[in-house]
Design a protein around this motif. Structure first.
Motif, PDB file in Angstrom:
ATOM      1  N   HIS A  29      12.394-120.352 115.955  1.00  0.00           N
ATOM      2  CA  HIS A  29      11.675-121.075 114.810  1.00  0.00           C
ATOM      3  C   HIS A  29       9.896-120.840 115.190  1.00  0.00           C
ATOM      4  O   HIS A  29       9.109-120.251 114.361  1.00  0.00           O
ATOM      5  N   LEU A  30       9.706-121.142 116.435  1.00  0.00           N
ATOM      6  CA  LEU A  30       8.282-121.145 116.861  1.00  0.00           C
ATOM      7  C   LEU A  30       7.731-119.733 116.654  1.00  0.00           C
ATOM      8  O   LEU A  30       6.682-119.349 116.495  1.00  0.00           O
ATOM      9  N   ARG A  85       8.915-117.333 114.955  1.00  0.00           N
ATOM     10  CA  ARG A  85       8.589-116.719 113.562  1.00  0.00           C
ATOM     11  C   ARG A  85       7.463-117.160 112.983  1.00  0.00           C
ATOM     12  O   ARG A  85       6.654-116.546 112.221  1.00  0.00           O
ATOM     13  N   VAL A  86       7.127-118.524 113.243  1.00  0.00           N
ATOM     14  CA  VAL A  86       5.863-119.311 112.613  1.00  0.00           C
ATOM     15  C   VAL A  86       4.583-118.359 113.205  1.00  0.00           C
ATOM     16  O   VAL A  86       3.984-118.075 112.706  1.00  0.00           O
ATOM     17  N   ILE A  87       4.765-117.986 114.411  1.00  0.00           N
ATOM     18  CA  ILE A  87       3.630-117.301 115.026  1.00  0.00           C
ATOM     19  C   ILE A  87       3.421-115.961 114.572  1.00  0.00           C
ATOM     20  O   ILE A  87       2.341-115.118 114.358  1.00  0.00           O
ATOM     21  N   GLU A  88       4.508-115.287 114.315  1.00  0.00           N
ATOM     22  CA  GLU A  88       4.653-113.922 113.870  1.00  0.00           C
ATOM     23  C   GLU A  88       4.059-113.930 112.397  1.00  0.00           C
ATOM     24  O   GLU A  88       3.101-112.894 112.053  1.00  0.00           O
ATOM     25  N   ILE A  89       4.463-114.848 111.265  1.00  0.00           N
ATOM     26  CA  ILE A  89       4.005-114.830 110.068  1.00  0.00           C
ATOM     27  C   ILE A  89       2.465-115.205 109.990  1.00  0.00           C
ATOM     28  O   ILE A  89       1.669-114.649 109.490  1.00  0.00           O
ATOM     29  N   THR A  90       2.044-116.312 111.146  1.00  0.00           N
ATOM     30  CA  THR A  90       0.691-116.475 110.958  1.00  0.00           C
ATOM     31  C   THR A  90      -0.276-115.257 111.487  1.00  0.00           C
ATOM     32  O   THR A  90      -1.230-115.118 110.650  1.00  0.00           O
ATOM     33  N   ALA A  91       0.238-114.572 112.590  1.00  0.00           N
ATOM     34  CA  ALA A  91      -0.669-113.445 112.793  1.00  0.00           C
ATOM     35  C   ALA A  91      -0.602-112.418 111.949  1.00  0.00           C
ATOM     36  O   ALA A  91      -1.834-111.737 111.447  1.00  0.00           O
ATOM     37  N   ALA A 145      -4.951-122.252 114.751  1.00  0.00           N
ATOM     38  CA  ALA A 145      -4.081-123.082 115.461  1.00  0.00           C
ATOM     39  C   ALA A 145      -2.820-123.405 115.175  1.00  0.00           C
ATOM     40  O   ALA A 145      -2.781-123.713 113.659  1.00  0.00           O
ATOM     41  N   ILE A 146      -1.820-123.165 115.840  1.00  0.00           N
ATOM     42  CA  ILE A 146      -0.613-123.653 115.341  1.00  0.00           C
ATOM     43  C   ILE A 146      -0.098-124.937 116.033  1.00  0.00           C
ATOM     44  O   ILE A 146      -0.014-125.156 117.416  1.00  0.00           O
ATOM     45  N   ALA A 147       0.023-125.991 115.126  1.00  0.00           N
ATOM     46  CA  ALA A 147       0.353-127.385 115.680  1.00  0.00           C
ATOM     47  C   ALA A 147       2.191-127.352 115.521  1.00  0.00           C
ATOM     48  O   ALA A 147       2.620-126.901 114.525  1.00  0.00           O
ATOM     49  N   MET A 148       2.514-128.630 116.155  1.00  0.00           N
ATOM     50  CA  MET A 148       3.755-128.555 116.004  1.00  0.00           C
ATOM     51  C   MET A 148       4.565-129.466 115.154  1.00  0.00           C
ATOM     52  O   MET A 148       5.797-129.403 114.765  1.00  0.00           O
TER      53      MET A 148
END
Length: 328
Positions: free
Chosen positions: A181-182, A184-190, A262-265
């Motif tokens: 999950h994390l 995928r969040v990083i990939e979409i954000t980038a 920033a990506i928060a949890m």
């Protein structure tokens, strides 16, 4: 179909009307008055729901907004079943709210508009009046886009932050927050920072889940067990990542200059800093959609609807950001 940005400089941002009994029509109208000549826009909705002191003109196509927008709010007319009583949503209007969102998406995806800015909806009113089956606005937009994986970004001139988990109970966060999950969040954000903000090599800071980022496992194991390893693997893949960082030292001025987002949890870990830094100017951006979508970072505010006191600043910033993103 991913919308190309070529030729969007002369295309307006379209605003979906949102819940007509809330502050959405009011802040959209005030935003037009503040942005005339800066951001071309058109409002989609029933003219009966607009404030009476705002001049408006009915247009047939978003392309007509450019000529009409200097003297009156351009309106793409969408008739609703009923008028609007401030603060009292009418179930008869629920389907109209849903249909306007879909119409806005169609206009952006066809290239007739440059971006979509959505005014707030009231999920209970939509569920009660039209059986709305989605947890929220973003999930409906993702469904309209064919089931896109999306993330929510809150953005202002001072901070961009993405919560990796959103509207779930705090005790459920560790269950949802898996390595997959994390990642995928990083990939979409980038990808969103590159395609929608024009940042070629985005720098992303990752917050830890636990106090002091776990402090070596003494205050929680996620950072030591898998988060650090995930960050390292993705760094090796070419992502410019740092962390996991203690969240309490990520958001002061000196720290913020070291990253683009920033990506928060979890929800409050992300929203507290941006609302503290820039409460009125925060904008909700949905990353992962094949089109640009922004929205003001506030709700329907039924308690002040119709009184002429709603602050349009977040809507103004949402429209500005949408138009800037369309030019990136």
């Amino acid at each position: 179909m991913t919308q190309a940005k070529t030729g969007l400089a002369d295309k307006p941002v379209v605003i979906s009307c949102g819940e007509p009994s809330g502050i959405g029509p009011e802040v959209a109208a005030r935003a037009w008055a503040m942005l005339a000549g800066e951001v071309p826009l058109a409002w989609i909705g029933d003219p009966r729901h607009l404030p009476q002191d705002i001049p408006h003109c009915i247009i047939d196509s978003p392309s007509d907004a450019l000529a009409a927008g200097s003297d009156a709010l351009p309106v793409l007319r969408h008739d609703f079943a009923a008028g609007a009583v401030a603060g009292k949503p009418d179930p008869a209007n629920a389907q109209g709210v849903i249909d306007v969102i879909a119409r806005g998406v169609d206009l952006v995806r066809s290239g007739a508009a440059s971006a979509l800015t959505t005014a707030p909806i009231h999920k209970k009113a939509l569920k009660d009046g039209a059986g709305f089956a989605y947890p929220g606005h973003t999930e409906y937009l993702a469904a309209l886009a064919g089931g896109s994986d999306v993330v929510m970004m809150l953005a202002s001139d001072q901070l961009r932050v993405v919560p990796a988990t959103i509207h779930i109970a705090l005790d459920q966060v560790p269950n949802v927050l898996t390595p997959a999950h994390l990642r995928r969040v990083i990939e979409i954000t980038a990808a969103g920072l590159r395609s929608q903000f024009g940042i070629k090599a985005p720098r992303i800071a990752i917050a830890g889940l636990n106090p002091h980022a776990g402090e070596g496992g003494t205050m929680g194991r996620q950072e030591a067990d898998w988060m650090t390893a995930l960050v390292t693997r993705m760094q090796d893949e070419g992502y410019d990542l740092s962390g996991p960082h203690p969240a309490d030292t990520m958001f002061h001025a000196a720290a913020r200059v070291r990253y683009d987002a920033a990506i928060a949890m979890y929800h409050d870990q992300a929203l507290i800093p941006i609302k503290t830094l820039d409460f009125d100017r925060g904008v909700n951006v949905t990353l992962g959609l094949p089109f640009i979508r922004t929205s003001p970072d506030h709700g329907t505010a039924f308690d002040i609807a119709g009184q002429g006191i709603a602050n349009p600043t977040s809507m103004v910033e949402a429209l500005r950001m949408a138009y800037r993103m369309a030019q990136s």
